[in-house]
Design an enzyme around this catalytic site. Sequence first.
Site, PDB file in Angstrom:
ATOM      1  N   LYS A  98       5.715   3.806   0.125  1.00 52.64           N
ATOM      2  CA  LYS A  98       5.258   2.524  -0.422  1.00 52.64           C
ATOM      3  C   LYS A  98       5.729   1.419   0.515  1.00 52.64           C
ATOM      4  O   LYS A  98       6.928   1.217   0.704  1.00 52.64           O
ATOM      5  CB  LYS A  98       5.820   2.345  -1.829  1.00 52.64           C
ATOM      6  CG  LYS A  98       5.372   1.093  -2.549  1.00 52.64           C
ATOM      7  CD  LYS A  98       5.910   1.117  -3.981  1.00 52.64           C
ATOM      8  CE  LYS A  98       5.554  -0.127  -4.744  1.00 52.64           C
ATOM      9  NZ  LYS A  98       6.058  -0.080  -6.142  1.00 52.64           N
ATOM     10  N   ASP A 108       5.255  -1.406 -17.438  1.00 54.07           N
ATOM     11  CA  ASP A 108       3.909  -1.522 -16.846  1.00 54.07           C
ATOM     12  C   ASP A 108       3.213  -0.159 -16.823  1.00 54.07           C
ATOM     13  O   ASP A 108       2.767   0.305 -15.772  1.00 54.07           O
ATOM     14  CB  ASP A 108       4.028  -2.079 -15.423  1.00 54.07           C
ATOM     15  CG  ASP A 108       2.694  -2.548 -14.865  1.00 54.07           C
ATOM     16  OD1 ASP A 108       1.782  -2.839 -15.663  1.00 54.07           O
ATOM     17  OD2 ASP A 108       2.553  -2.614 -13.634  1.00 54.07           O
ATOM     18  N   GLN A 167       0.844  -1.180   0.000  1.00 50.25           N
ATOM     19  CA  GLN A 167       0.000   0.000   0.000  1.00 50.25           C
ATOM     20  C   GLN A 167       0.885   1.237   0.000  1.00 50.25           C
ATOM     21  O   GLN A 167       2.062   1.177   0.347  1.00 50.25           O
ATOM     22  CB  GLN A 167      -0.933   0.028   1.213  1.00 50.25           C
ATOM     23  CG  GLN A 167      -2.174  -0.822   1.025  1.00 50.25           C
ATOM     24  CD  GLN A 167      -3.269  -0.415   1.986  1.00 50.25           C
ATOM     25  OE1 GLN A 167      -3.066  -0.441   3.186  1.00 50.25           O
ATOM     26  NE2 GLN A 167      -4.412  -0.038   1.453  1.00 50.25           N
ATOM     27  N   VAL A 168       0.307   2.360  -0.403  1.00 49.89           N
ATOM     28  CA  VAL A 168       1.032   3.623  -0.421  1.00 49.89           C
ATOM     29  C   VAL A 168       0.407   4.549   0.601  1.00 49.89           C
ATOM     30  O   VAL A 168      -0.817   4.698   0.660  1.00 49.89           O
ATOM     31  CB  VAL A 168       0.996   4.260  -1.827  1.00 49.89           C
ATOM     32  CG1 VAL A 168       1.675   5.619  -1.807  1.00 49.89           C
ATOM     33  CG2 VAL A 168       1.678   3.346  -2.834  1.00 49.89           C
TER      34      VAL A 168
END
Length: 308
Positions: A102, A236, A86-87
């Site tokens: 992060k 990505d 999660q950030v």
Amino acid sequence: MVARNAARTSTDWAQAHFAVDTQCRSSHVLLPRCGGSKLRACHVITAATQQAAFLGGGCNAISHTLSGSYSLLPFHALHLTMLTLQVYKAVLRETGDIVAVKVQRPGIGESIAVDMLLLRRLMRVVDQNLPQISQPLVPLVDEFAARLFAELDYCAEGRNAERFQELYGSMPRIRTPKIYWQATQRRVLTMEWIDGIKLTNKAAMDAAGLNIVDFVDVGIECTLRQLLEHGYFHADPHPGNLLATRNGTLVYLDFGMMSEAPEYARYAIMAHVVHLVNRDYDAMCRDYYTLQFMDPSIDTAPIAPALQ
């Protein structure tokens, strides 16, 4: 004992780099108040959950609400959805800079290892019992696993981000978050917080007066530079890893999955684009050999009609 020492080390490291107040009642950890009247509501994090978060914990770290401060606030999950990381939004103790943190979830490496082992065993059975499948599947699983584990090393991701900035940061309207190495570890990556809008959020883009197509054009130009000039590219670049800022810059995020196109591949891509423009579909089919997409023993001529 090892786990207890690791937890103590993680807490000491977190408190050294991020703004906290360990004197707060009930062992709560707070980030400092910031001046100004327009402050967002924030959250309080207990010392125990802070410790878990920096070992890789997630959104359960939030326990109370308080106004007038910034906090270690879960902002969004990236890439493998809620499974790996999660950030959080935070404030650096030494500089007061607002940063994105992060954080890797605890035990995710072990979980992925088990999954990849089971998947590899399954694909081995498939390879041994389904000879009609021309491509062995076990090497594909091995490649996928190697890429996946590489993404769990946030120090490598930080280096990737800096290399991307070095190569493409001079392009107009392209931006990469700054990495704060003093607050980065293998499972915690701290980077510059940049406010932006996802390109898929049409309502927000319209409200900000931003043209989605304009940003897509910027992204296409940057992608072509990545593939054809230096060969080092973001592998990505989905909409969740791209932000549009109000001043017109396109921000690239999440550099865990990067790749490189060797020189021969870059020239082959250029030739393929020329053949596409000229509608030379037979030549396009032959390009697949040069790009090593196809084995020379496979006849690509039947593909040509489908390309027309």
